[in-house]
Design a protein around this motif. Structure first.
Motif, PDB file in Angstrom:
ATOM      1  N   ARG A 279       0.814  -1.172  -0.006  1.00  0.00           N
ATOM      2  CA  ARG A 279       0.071  -0.101   0.021  1.00  0.00           C
ATOM      3  C   ARG A 279       0.778   1.222   0.078  1.00  0.00           C
ATOM      4  NH1 ARG A 279      -1.373   2.097   5.584  1.00  0.00           N
ATOM      5  NH2 ARG A 279       0.097   0.753   7.044  1.00  0.00           N
ATOM      6  N   PHE A 280       0.242   2.312  -0.344  1.00  0.00           N
ATOM      7  CA  PHE A 280       0.887   3.447  -0.072  1.00  0.00           C
ATOM      8  C   PHE A 280       0.803   4.270   1.158  1.00  0.00           C
ATOM      9  CE2 PHE A 280       1.754   8.145  -1.737  1.00  0.00           C
ATOM     10  CZ  PHE A 280       2.924   7.654  -2.765  1.00  0.00           C
ATOM     11  N   PHE A 281       1.965   4.942   1.322  1.00  0.00           N
ATOM     12  CA  PHE A 281       2.043   5.510   2.872  1.00  0.00           C
ATOM     13  C   PHE A 281       0.803   6.400   3.112  1.00  0.00           C
ATOM     14  CE2 PHE A 281       5.180   7.803   0.120  1.00  0.00           C
ATOM     15  CZ  PHE A 281       4.629   8.865   0.089  1.00  0.00           C
ATOM     16  N   ASP A 282       0.228   6.509   4.417  1.00  0.00           N
ATOM     17  CA  ASP A 282      -0.831   7.207   4.581  1.00  0.00           C
ATOM     18  C   ASP A 282      -0.644   8.440   5.723  1.00  0.00           C
ATOM     19  OD1 ASP A 282      -0.460   6.111   7.221  1.00  0.00           O
ATOM     20  OD2 ASP A 282      -1.956   4.581   6.967  1.00  0.00           O
ATOM     21  N   LEU A 283      -1.666   9.161   5.964  1.00  0.00           N
ATOM     22  CA  LEU A 283      -1.460  10.362   6.772  1.00  0.00           C
ATOM     23  C   LEU A 283      -0.724   9.911   8.343  1.00  0.00           C
ATOM     24  CD1 LEU A 283      -1.974  13.324   6.961  1.00  0.00           C
ATOM     25  CD2 LEU A 283      -4.322  12.754   8.187  1.00  0.00           C
ATOM     26  N   GLY A 284      -1.020   8.598   8.778  1.00  0.00           N
ATOM     27  CA  GLY A 284      -0.294   8.254   9.872  1.00  0.00           C
ATOM     28  C   GLY A 284       1.184   8.419   9.649  1.00  0.00           C
ATOM     29  N   HIS A 285       1.630   7.567   8.679  1.00  0.00           N
ATOM     30  CA  HIS A 285       3.270   7.659   8.227  1.00  0.00           C
ATOM     31  C   HIS A 285       3.854   9.027   8.331  1.00  0.00           C
ATOM     32  CE1 HIS A 285       1.945   3.754   6.512  1.00  0.00           C
ATOM     33  NE2 HIS A 285       2.657   3.268   7.534  1.00  0.00           N
ATOM     34  N   VAL A 286       2.805   9.864   7.657  1.00  0.00           N
ATOM     35  CA  VAL A 286       3.372  11.168   7.451  1.00  0.00           C
ATOM     36  C   VAL A 286       3.636  12.003   8.766  1.00  0.00           C
ATOM     37  CG1 VAL A 286       3.042  13.498   6.219  1.00  0.00           C
ATOM     38  CG2 VAL A 286       2.326  11.422   5.043  1.00  0.00           C
ATOM     39  N   ARG A 287       2.628  11.823   9.707  1.00  0.00           N
ATOM     40  CA  ARG A 287       2.485  12.652  10.942  1.00  0.00           C
ATOM     41  C   ARG A 287       3.501  12.051  11.762  1.00  0.00           C
ATOM     42  NH1 ARG A 287      -3.795  13.386  12.057  1.00  0.00           N
ATOM     43  NH2 ARG A 287      -4.213  15.032  10.531  1.00  0.00           N
TER      44      ARG A 287
ATOM     45  N   ASP B 253       7.479   8.316   9.918  1.00  0.00           N
ATOM     46  CA  ASP B 253       7.860   6.875   9.746  1.00  0.00           C
ATOM     47  C   ASP B 253       8.821   6.879   8.485  1.00  0.00           C
ATOM     48  OD1 ASP B 253       6.548   6.374  11.874  1.00  0.00           O
ATOM     49  OD2 ASP B 253       4.765   5.278  10.784  1.00  0.00           O
ATOM     50  N   LYS B 254       9.830   5.688   8.771  1.00  0.00           N
ATOM     51  CA  LYS B 254      10.852   5.784   7.690  1.00  0.00           C
ATOM     52  C   LYS B 254      10.455   4.489   6.844  1.00  0.00           C
ATOM     53  CE  LYS B 254      15.279   5.857   8.964  1.00  0.00           C
ATOM     54  NZ  LYS B 254      16.384   5.536   9.793  1.00  0.00           N
TER      55      LYS B 254
ATOM     56  N   TYR C 115      15.048   2.018   5.348  1.00  0.00           N
ATOM     57  CA  TYR C 115      13.554   2.226   5.008  1.00  0.00           C
ATOM     58  C   TYR C 115      12.897   1.109   4.739  1.00  0.00           C
ATOM     59  CZ  TYR C 115      15.561   7.087   4.909  1.00  0.00           C
ATOM     60  OH  TYR C 115      15.953   8.381   5.284  1.00  0.00           O
ATOM     61  N   THR C 116      11.842   0.789   5.419  1.00  0.00           N
ATOM     62  CA  THR C 116      10.709  -0.104   5.101  1.00  0.00           C
ATOM     63  C   THR C 116      10.131  -0.058   3.784  1.00  0.00           C
ATOM     64  OG1 THR C 116      10.720  -0.702   7.535  1.00  0.00           O
ATOM     65  CG2 THR C 116       9.164  -1.722   5.976  1.00  0.00           C
ATOM     66  N   VAL C 117      10.124  -0.814   3.003  1.00  0.00           N
ATOM     67  CA  VAL C 117       9.248  -0.715   1.982  1.00  0.00           C
ATOM     68  C   VAL C 117       7.887  -1.295   2.076  1.00  0.00           C
ATOM     69  CG1 VAL C 117       9.089  -1.408  -0.529  1.00  0.00           C
ATOM     70  CG2 VAL C 117      11.321  -1.187   0.147  1.00  0.00           C
ATOM     71  N   ILE C 118       6.943  -0.585   2.113  1.00  0.00           N
ATOM     72  CA  ILE C 118       5.552  -1.004   2.280  1.00  0.00           C
ATOM     73  C   ILE C 118       4.700  -1.191   1.050  1.00  0.00           C
ATOM     74  CG2 ILE C 118       5.482   0.190   4.611  1.00  0.00           C
ATOM     75  CD1 ILE C 118       4.010   2.357   3.285  1.00  0.00           C
TER      76      ILE C 118
ATOM     77  N   THR D 154       7.933  14.371   5.006  1.00  0.00           N
ATOM     78  CA  THR D 154       8.499  14.527   6.299  1.00  0.00           C
ATOM     79  C   THR D 154       9.878  13.847   6.285  1.00  0.00           C
ATOM     80  OG1 THR D 154       7.295  12.723   7.194  1.00  0.00           O
ATOM     81  CG2 THR D 154       6.362  14.997   7.597  1.00  0.00           C
ATOM     82  N   ILE D 155       9.892  12.920   5.424  1.00  0.00           N
ATOM     83  CA  ILE D 155      11.272  12.206   5.441  1.00  0.00           C
ATOM     84  C   ILE D 155      12.198  12.835   4.111  1.00  0.00           C
ATOM     85  CG2 ILE D 155      12.216  10.058   4.715  1.00  0.00           C
ATOM     86  CD1 ILE D 155      11.010   9.929   7.355  1.00  0.00           C
ATOM     87  N   GLY D 156      11.217  13.230   3.149  1.00  0.00           N
ATOM     88  CA  GLY D 156      12.106  13.809   1.802  1.00  0.00           C
ATOM     89  C   GLY D 156      12.937  14.927   2.391  1.00  0.00           C
ATOM     90  N   ARG D 157      12.818  15.697   3.376  1.00  0.00           N
ATOM     91  CA  ARG D 157      13.519  16.909   3.808  1.00  0.00           C
ATOM     92  C   ARG D 157      14.869  16.313   3.907  1.00  0.00           C
ATOM     93  NH1 ARG D 157       9.070  17.827   7.455  1.00  0.00           N
ATOM     94  NH2 ARG D 157       7.727  19.664   6.464  1.00  0.00           N
TER      95      ARG D 157
END
Length: 392
Positions: A142-150, A153-154, A184-187, A208-211
Protein backbone atom coordinates in the motif's frame (compact mmCIF):
# COMPACT_ATOMS: atom_id res chain seq x y z
CA UNK A 1 -39.51 14.33 -78.01
CA UNK A 2 -41.03 14.80 -74.58
CA UNK A 3 -39.35 13.85 -71.33
CA UNK A 4 -41.32 10.63 -70.97
CA UNK A 5 -40.30 9.37 -74.40
CA UNK A 6 -36.72 10.45 -73.79
CA UNK A 7 -36.60 8.47 -70.56
CA UNK A 8 -38.13 5.40 -72.18
CA UNK A 9 -35.62 5.48 -75.02
CA UNK A 10 -32.69 5.95 -72.66
CA UNK A 11 -33.87 3.09 -70.44
CA UNK A 12 -34.37 0.83 -73.45
CA UNK A 13 -30.89 1.65 -74.71
CA UNK A 14 -29.35 0.89 -71.31
CA UNK A 15 -31.22 -2.42 -70.92
CA UNK A 16 -30.58 -3.57 -74.47
CA UNK A 17 -27.21 -4.97 -73.36
CA UNK A 18 -27.68 -5.70 -69.63
CA UNK A 19 -24.35 -7.45 -69.07
CA UNK A 20 -22.39 -4.61 -70.62
CA UNK A 21 -24.39 -2.06 -68.64
CA UNK A 22 -23.80 -4.01 -65.42
CA UNK A 23 -20.05 -4.17 -65.98
CA UNK A 24 -20.02 -0.46 -66.84
CA UNK A 25 -21.96 0.33 -63.68
CA UNK A 26 -19.46 -1.69 -61.63
CA UNK A 27 -16.77 0.97 -62.04
CA UNK A 28 -19.06 3.64 -60.59
CA UNK A 29 -20.17 1.27 -57.82
CA UNK A 30 -16.56 0.72 -56.76
CA UNK A 31 -15.79 4.43 -56.83
CA UNK A 32 -18.87 5.50 -54.85
CA UNK A 33 -18.44 2.63 -52.37
CA UNK A 34 -14.84 3.62 -51.77
CA UNK A 35 -15.82 7.25 -51.19
CA UNK A 36 -18.65 6.38 -48.79
CA UNK A 37 -16.52 3.89 -46.86
CA UNK A 38 -13.62 6.33 -46.74
CA UNK A 39 -15.62 9.23 -45.35
CA UNK A 40 -17.70 7.05 -43.03
CA UNK A 41 -14.79 5.07 -41.59
CA UNK A 42 -12.75 8.26 -41.23
CA UNK A 43 -15.53 9.86 -39.19
CA UNK A 44 -15.99 6.72 -37.10
CA UNK A 45 -12.26 6.31 -36.54
CA UNK A 46 -11.93 9.99 -35.69
CA UNK A 47 -14.62 9.59 -33.05
CA UNK A 48 -12.82 6.53 -31.68
CA UNK A 49 -9.51 8.40 -31.63
CA UNK A 50 -10.97 11.31 -29.71
CA UNK A 51 -12.51 8.82 -27.28
CA UNK A 52 -9.08 7.39 -26.56
CA UNK A 53 -7.66 10.90 -26.46
CA UNK A 54 -10.25 11.90 -23.86
CA UNK A 55 -9.43 8.86 -21.76
CA UNK A 56 -5.65 9.16 -21.77
CA UNK A 57 -4.78 12.78 -22.31
CA UNK A 58 -7.64 15.23 -22.29
CA UNK A 59 -8.12 15.10 -18.52
CA UNK A 60 -4.47 15.27 -17.43
CA UNK A 61 -2.97 18.58 -16.25
CA UNK A 62 0.55 19.15 -14.96
CA UNK A 63 1.60 22.26 -13.06
CA UNK A 64 5.33 22.88 -13.00
CA UNK A 65 6.58 24.85 -10.00
CA UNK A 66 9.90 26.67 -10.52
CA UNK A 67 12.45 26.93 -7.76
CA UNK A 68 12.30 30.01 -5.55
CA UNK A 69 15.07 31.26 -3.29
CA UNK A 70 12.53 32.95 -1.02
CA UNK A 71 9.43 31.25 0.36
CA UNK A 72 8.19 28.24 -1.66
CA UNK A 73 5.71 29.09 -4.38
CA UNK A 74 3.53 26.08 -3.57
CA UNK A 75 3.27 24.52 -0.13
CA UNK A 76 2.31 20.93 0.58
CA UNK A 77 -1.05 21.87 2.09
CA UNK A 78 -1.97 23.94 -1.01
CA UNK A 79 -3.07 20.72 -2.66
CA UNK A 80 -6.22 20.73 -0.53
CA UNK A 81 -7.41 23.88 -2.30
CA UNK A 82 -6.99 22.24 -5.69
CA UNK A 83 -8.93 19.10 -4.76
CA UNK A 84 -11.87 21.29 -3.73
CA UNK A 85 -12.20 22.71 -7.25
CA UNK A 86 -15.23 21.39 -9.06
CA UNK A 87 -14.11 19.03 -11.82
CA UNK A 88 -10.93 17.77 -10.13
CA UNK A 89 -10.96 13.98 -9.82
CA UNK A 90 -7.56 13.46 -8.21
CA UNK A 91 -4.40 15.43 -7.54
CA UNK A 92 -0.97 14.90 -6.02
CA UNK A 93 2.12 16.98 -5.37
CA UNK A 94 5.63 15.73 -6.09
CA UNK A 95 9.02 17.06 -5.02
CA UNK A 96 12.25 16.43 -6.90
CA UNK A 97 15.66 17.97 -6.44
CA UNK A 98 19.22 17.58 -7.59
CA UNK A 99 20.15 16.24 -4.16
CA UNK A 100 17.60 13.45 -4.49
CA UNK A 101 18.66 12.37 -7.98
CA UNK A 102 21.06 9.49 -8.60
CA UNK A 103 21.27 8.35 -5.00
CA UNK A 104 22.78 5.02 -4.11
CA UNK A 105 20.04 2.60 -3.06
CA UNK A 106 20.63 -0.99 -2.03
CA UNK A 107 18.37 -3.74 -0.80
CA UNK A 108 20.83 -5.37 1.57
CA UNK A 109 23.13 -4.07 4.27
CA UNK A 110 25.70 -6.71 3.38
CA UNK A 111 27.95 -6.08 0.38
CA UNK A 112 27.94 -9.25 -1.72
CA UNK A 113 30.42 -9.16 -4.63
CA UNK A 114 28.51 -11.93 -6.42
CA UNK A 115 25.25 -9.98 -6.60
CA UNK A 116 24.26 -6.53 -7.80
CA UNK A 117 22.35 -5.20 -4.81
CA UNK A 118 23.09 -1.52 -5.28
CA UNK A 119 21.40 0.74 -7.81
CA UNK A 120 21.40 4.44 -8.62
CA UNK A 121 17.83 5.64 -8.26
CA UNK A 122 15.96 8.90 -7.81
CA UNK A 123 14.33 9.64 -4.48
CA UNK A 124 11.16 11.73 -4.59
CA UNK A 125 8.58 13.00 -2.11
CA UNK A 126 4.88 12.78 -2.87
CA UNK A 127 1.51 13.35 -1.27
CA UNK A 128 -0.95 10.59 -0.47
CA UNK A 129 -2.97 10.66 -3.69
CA UNK A 130 -0.08 9.93 -6.04
CA UNK A 131 -1.14 6.45 -7.25
CA UNK A 132 -4.49 7.76 -8.45
CA UNK A 133 -3.05 10.99 -9.82
CA UNK A 134 -0.39 9.05 -11.76
CA UNK A 135 -3.11 6.68 -12.99
CA UNK A 136 -1.36 3.68 -11.56
CA UNK A 137 -2.05 1.11 -8.88
CA UNK A 138 -0.31 -0.55 -5.99
CA UNK A 139 0.99 -3.83 -7.41
CA UNK A 140 1.88 -4.97 -3.91
CA UNK A 141 1.39 -3.49 -0.46
CA UNK A 142 0.00 0.00 0.00
CA UNK A 143 0.92 3.63 -0.27
CA UNK A 144 1.96 5.53 2.85
CA UNK A 145 -0.90 7.23 4.68
CA UNK A 146 -1.42 10.29 6.87
CA UNK A 147 -0.24 8.40 9.96
CA UNK A 148 3.13 7.65 8.35
CA UNK A 149 3.49 11.30 7.41
CA UNK A 150 2.63 12.68 10.84
CA UNK A 151 4.83 10.21 12.72
CA UNK A 152 7.70 10.61 10.32
CA UNK A 153 7.91 6.86 9.78
CA UNK A 154 10.88 5.70 7.74
CA UNK A 155 8.86 4.01 5.06
CA UNK A 156 9.15 4.02 1.30
CA UNK A 157 7.21 3.02 -1.81
CA UNK A 158 9.20 1.96 -4.85
CA UNK A 159 8.28 1.69 -8.52
CA UNK A 160 7.84 -1.72 -10.09
CA UNK A 161 10.98 -1.41 -12.23
CA UNK A 162 12.98 -0.23 -9.23
CA UNK A 163 11.75 -3.28 -7.32
CA UNK A 164 13.01 -5.59 -10.08
CA UNK A 165 16.34 -3.78 -10.16
CA UNK A 166 16.74 -4.22 -6.40
CA UNK A 167 15.54 -7.81 -6.43
CA UNK A 168 12.49 -7.13 -4.23
CA UNK A 169 9.63 -9.45 -5.18
CA UNK A 170 7.73 -9.88 -1.89
CA UNK A 171 6.66 -7.54 0.88
CA UNK A 172 5.36 -10.02 3.44
CA UNK A 173 8.73 -9.98 5.27
CA UNK A 174 8.84 -6.16 5.34
CA UNK A 175 12.01 -5.77 3.27
CA UNK A 176 14.17 -2.71 3.76
CA UNK A 177 16.17 -0.58 1.37
CA UNK A 178 19.19 1.46 2.33
CA UNK A 179 19.54 5.01 1.08
CA UNK A 180 22.97 5.99 2.20
CA UNK A 181 23.33 4.66 5.73
CA UNK A 182 19.65 4.82 6.66
CA UNK A 183 17.19 1.94 6.29
CA UNK A 184 13.62 2.42 5.07
CA UNK A 185 10.89 -0.20 5.15
CA UNK A 186 9.30 -0.88 1.78
CA UNK A 187 5.54 -0.95 2.28
CA UNK A 188 4.40 -0.90 -1.33
CA UNK A 189 5.28 -1.29 -5.01
CA UNK A 190 3.71 1.15 -7.47
CA UNK A 191 3.11 0.01 -11.06
CA UNK A 192 0.88 0.10 -14.15
CA UNK A 193 1.54 3.82 -14.51
CA UNK A 194 -0.23 5.66 -17.31
CA UNK A 195 1.21 9.03 -16.29
CA UNK A 196 4.67 9.90 -15.01
CA UNK A 197 6.25 6.62 -16.04
CA UNK A 198 9.51 7.84 -14.52
CA UNK A 199 8.01 6.95 -11.15
CA UNK A 200 8.49 3.27 -11.99
CA UNK A 201 12.24 3.64 -11.34
CA UNK A 202 11.94 5.98 -8.35
CA UNK A 203 11.84 5.66 -4.58
CA UNK A 204 8.93 7.58 -3.03
CA UNK A 205 9.05 8.78 0.57
CA UNK A 206 6.69 10.95 2.66
CA UNK A 207 7.36 14.70 2.62
CA UNK A 208 8.55 14.61 6.25
CA UNK A 209 11.27 12.12 5.28
CA UNK A 210 12.06 13.83 1.99
CA UNK A 211 13.61 16.81 3.74
CA UNK A 212 16.67 14.66 4.43
CA UNK A 213 17.28 14.53 0.69
CA UNK A 214 16.63 18.20 -0.03
CA UNK A 215 13.01 17.54 -1.03
CA UNK A 216 11.48 20.46 0.83
CA UNK A 217 9.39 22.22 -1.80
CA UNK A 218 6.79 21.04 -4.29
CA UNK A 219 8.15 20.99 -7.83
CA UNK A 220 5.24 19.46 -9.76
CA UNK A 221 1.51 18.95 -9.26
CA UNK A 222 -0.40 16.25 -11.12
CA UNK A 223 -4.12 16.85 -11.63
CA UNK A 224 -6.77 14.64 -13.22
CA UNK A 225 -10.07 16.23 -14.14
CA UNK A 226 -13.44 15.06 -15.33
CA UNK A 227 -14.04 15.15 -19.07
CA UNK A 228 -14.53 18.70 -20.31
CA UNK A 229 -13.18 20.41 -17.18
CA UNK A 230 -9.49 20.48 -18.14
CA UNK A 231 -9.58 23.97 -19.63
CA UNK A 232 -11.31 25.50 -16.61
CA UNK A 233 -9.09 23.72 -14.06
CA UNK A 234 -5.97 24.73 -16.02
CA UNK A 235 -6.95 28.37 -15.46
CA UNK A 236 -7.98 27.98 -11.84
CA UNK A 237 -5.26 25.64 -10.54
CA UNK A 238 -2.37 28.18 -10.45
CA UNK A 239 -4.44 30.61 -8.39
CA UNK A 240 -5.53 27.85 -6.02
CA UNK A 241 -1.96 26.60 -5.55
CA UNK A 242 -0.25 29.96 -5.21
CA UNK A 243 -2.69 32.88 -4.99
CA UNK A 244 0.00 35.56 -5.02
CA UNK A 245 2.28 33.99 -7.64
CA UNK A 246 -0.07 32.27 -10.05
CA UNK A 247 1.64 33.78 -13.08
CA UNK A 248 4.95 32.13 -12.13
CA UNK A 249 3.55 28.60 -12.39
CA UNK A 250 3.67 26.76 -15.70
CA UNK A 251 0.56 24.81 -16.60
CA UNK A 252 0.71 22.01 -19.15
CA UNK A 253 -2.88 21.49 -20.28
CA UNK A 254 -4.13 19.13 -23.01
CA UNK A 255 -5.33 20.57 -26.32
CA UNK A 256 -8.99 20.54 -27.19
CA UNK A 257 -10.24 17.00 -27.92
CA UNK A 258 -12.50 18.40 -30.62
CA UNK A 259 -9.49 19.76 -32.50
CA UNK A 260 -7.73 16.42 -32.13
CA UNK A 261 -10.76 14.58 -33.51
CA UNK A 262 -11.12 16.99 -36.44
CA UNK A 263 -7.43 16.76 -37.27
CA UNK A 264 -7.47 12.97 -37.15
CA UNK A 265 -10.57 12.87 -39.33
CA UNK A 266 -9.11 15.36 -41.82
CA UNK A 267 -5.88 13.36 -42.05
CA UNK A 268 -7.79 10.15 -42.69
CA UNK A 269 -9.99 11.86 -45.28
CA UNK A 270 -7.01 13.37 -47.10
CA UNK A 271 -5.24 10.00 -47.17
CA UNK A 272 -8.08 7.78 -48.34
CA UNK A 273 -10.13 10.24 -50.36
CA UNK A 274 -7.55 10.01 -53.13
CA UNK A 275 -8.23 6.27 -53.43
CA UNK A 276 -11.94 6.92 -53.79
CA UNK A 277 -11.39 9.61 -56.40
CA UNK A 278 -9.09 7.34 -58.40
CA UNK A 279 -11.73 4.59 -58.36
CA UNK A 280 -14.36 7.12 -59.39
CA UNK A 281 -12.23 8.37 -62.27
CA UNK A 282 -11.71 4.79 -63.42
CA UNK A 283 -15.48 4.31 -63.34
CA UNK A 284 -16.02 7.51 -65.32
CA UNK A 285 -13.51 6.39 -67.96
CA UNK A 286 -15.34 3.07 -68.20
CA UNK A 287 -18.68 4.78 -68.73
CA UNK A 288 -17.20 7.08 -71.37
CA UNK A 289 -15.56 4.20 -73.18
CA UNK A 290 -18.65 2.00 -73.21
CA UNK A 291 -20.90 4.90 -74.20
CA UNK A 292 -18.58 5.74 -77.07
CA UNK A 293 -18.58 2.11 -78.24
CA UNK A 294 -22.37 2.11 -78.00
CA UNK A 295 -22.53 5.21 -80.17
CA UNK A 296 -20.33 3.58 -82.81
CA UNK A 297 -22.46 0.43 -82.77
CA UNK A 298 -25.69 2.40 -83.10
CA UNK A 299 -24.68 4.63 -86.01
CA UNK A 300 -27.47 3.28 -88.28
CA UNK A 301 -30.03 3.89 -85.52
CA UNK A 302 -28.75 7.45 -85.07
CA UNK A 303 -28.97 8.05 -88.86
CA UNK A 304 -32.49 6.68 -88.99
CA UNK A 305 -33.62 8.88 -86.07
CA UNK A 306 -32.08 11.94 -87.72
CA UNK A 307 -33.76 11.10 -91.04
CA UNK A 308 -37.11 10.83 -89.29
CA UNK A 309 -36.74 14.32 -87.82
CA UNK A 310 -34.77 13.95 -84.59
CA UNK A 311 -32.69 17.04 -83.88
CA UNK A 312 -29.11 17.03 -82.65
CA UNK A 313 -30.26 17.90 -79.14
CA UNK A 314 -32.54 14.86 -79.08
CA UNK A 315 -29.67 12.49 -79.93
CA UNK A 316 -27.34 14.17 -77.42
CA UNK A 317 -29.99 14.12 -74.70
CA UNK A 318 -30.68 10.41 -75.24
CA UNK A 319 -27.07 9.31 -74.84
CA UNK A 320 -26.45 11.75 -71.99
CA UNK A 321 -29.45 10.37 -70.14
CA UNK A 322 -28.27 6.78 -70.70
CA UNK A 323 -24.84 7.49 -69.21
CA UNK A 324 -26.44 9.47 -66.38
CA UNK A 325 -28.74 6.55 -65.54
CA UNK A 326 -25.76 4.20 -65.48
CA UNK A 327 -23.91 6.56 -63.11
CA UNK A 328 -27.02 7.02 -60.92
CA UNK A 329 -27.50 3.26 -60.65
CA UNK A 330 -23.87 2.82 -59.67
CA UNK A 331 -24.21 5.62 -57.11
CA UNK A 332 -27.27 4.06 -55.47
CA UNK A 333 -25.68 0.60 -55.27
CA UNK A 334 -22.34 2.05 -54.13
CA UNK A 335 -23.98 4.10 -51.37
CA UNK A 336 -25.82 1.04 -50.08
CA UNK A 337 -22.69 -1.12 -50.12
CA UNK A 338 -20.70 1.67 -48.45
CA UNK A 339 -23.15 2.00 -45.57
CA UNK A 340 -23.15 -1.79 -45.07
CA UNK A 341 -19.32 -1.80 -45.12
CA UNK A 342 -19.14 0.99 -42.51
CA UNK A 343 -21.47 -0.89 -40.16
CA UNK A 344 -19.56 -4.15 -40.70
CA UNK A 345 -16.16 -2.54 -40.04
CA UNK A 346 -17.47 -0.78 -36.94
CA UNK A 347 -18.97 -4.01 -35.63
CA UNK A 348 -15.71 -5.87 -36.21
CA UNK A 349 -13.74 -3.16 -34.37
CA UNK A 350 -16.43 -2.71 -31.70
CA UNK A 351 -16.76 0.96 -32.64
CA UNK A 352 -19.85 3.13 -32.75
CA UNK A 353 -20.59 3.78 -36.46
CA UNK A 354 -21.14 7.37 -37.52
CA UNK A 355 -23.39 7.57 -40.59
CA UNK A 356 -23.99 10.91 -42.27
CA UNK A 357 -27.36 10.98 -44.02
CA UNK A 358 -26.13 13.73 -46.34
CA UNK A 359 -23.37 11.41 -47.55
CA UNK A 360 -25.85 8.64 -48.41
CA UNK A 361 -27.99 11.14 -50.34
CA UNK A 362 -25.07 12.83 -52.09
CA UNK A 363 -23.48 9.57 -53.27
CA UNK A 364 -26.13 8.76 -55.93
CA UNK A 365 -26.05 12.38 -57.07
CA UNK A 366 -22.28 12.15 -57.42
CA UNK A 367 -22.66 8.96 -59.45
CA UNK A 368 -25.18 10.66 -61.75
CA UNK A 369 -22.84 13.64 -62.23
CA UNK A 370 -19.96 11.29 -63.06
CA UNK A 371 -22.13 9.50 -65.61
CA UNK A 372 -23.26 12.80 -67.11
CA UNK A 373 -19.71 14.06 -67.51
CA UNK A 374 -18.50 10.72 -68.83
CA UNK A 375 -21.20 10.63 -71.51
CA UNK A 376 -20.71 14.21 -72.63
CA UNK A 377 -18.18 13.53 -75.41
CA UNK A 378 -19.89 10.42 -76.83
CA UNK A 379 -23.23 12.24 -76.83
CA UNK A 380 -21.79 15.24 -78.67
CA UNK A 381 -20.13 12.94 -81.18
CA UNK A 382 -23.41 11.14 -81.81
CA UNK A 383 -25.24 14.47 -82.22
CA UNK A 384 -22.74 15.68 -84.87
CA UNK A 385 -23.40 12.76 -87.21
CA UNK A 386 -25.08 13.62 -90.50
CA UNK A 387 -28.05 11.43 -91.47
CA UNK A 388 -26.70 10.62 -94.95
CA UNK A 389 -23.26 9.51 -93.64
CA UNK A 390 -24.84 7.55 -90.79
CA UNK A 391 -27.18 5.62 -93.14
CA UNK A 392 -24.52 4.97 -95.80
Amino acid sequence: MNIRDLGAEAMAGMLARPLRSALTTLGTVLGITTLVVTLGVAATAGNQIVGRFDELVATAITVEVPESEAAPLVTWDALDRVTRLRGVVSAAAVAESKDGANLSVRANAIVDPTRVTQQTLTVMSATLGLPEAARGRMVQGRFFDLGHVRRGDKVAVIGDQAARMLGITRLDQAPAIFIGEHAYTVIGILGDLRRERSLSTAVLVPPTIGRRFGLRNVTRVLINTSLGAAGLIARQAPTALSPGNADMLQVVAPPSPTKARDKAQDDANALFLILGLVSLVVGAVGIANVTLVTVMERVPEIGLRRALGAARRHIAAQFLLESTLIGLTGGVIGAGLGVVAIVAISAAKQWTPLLDVRLAVAAPVAGAVVGLLAGLYPALRAARMEPVEALR
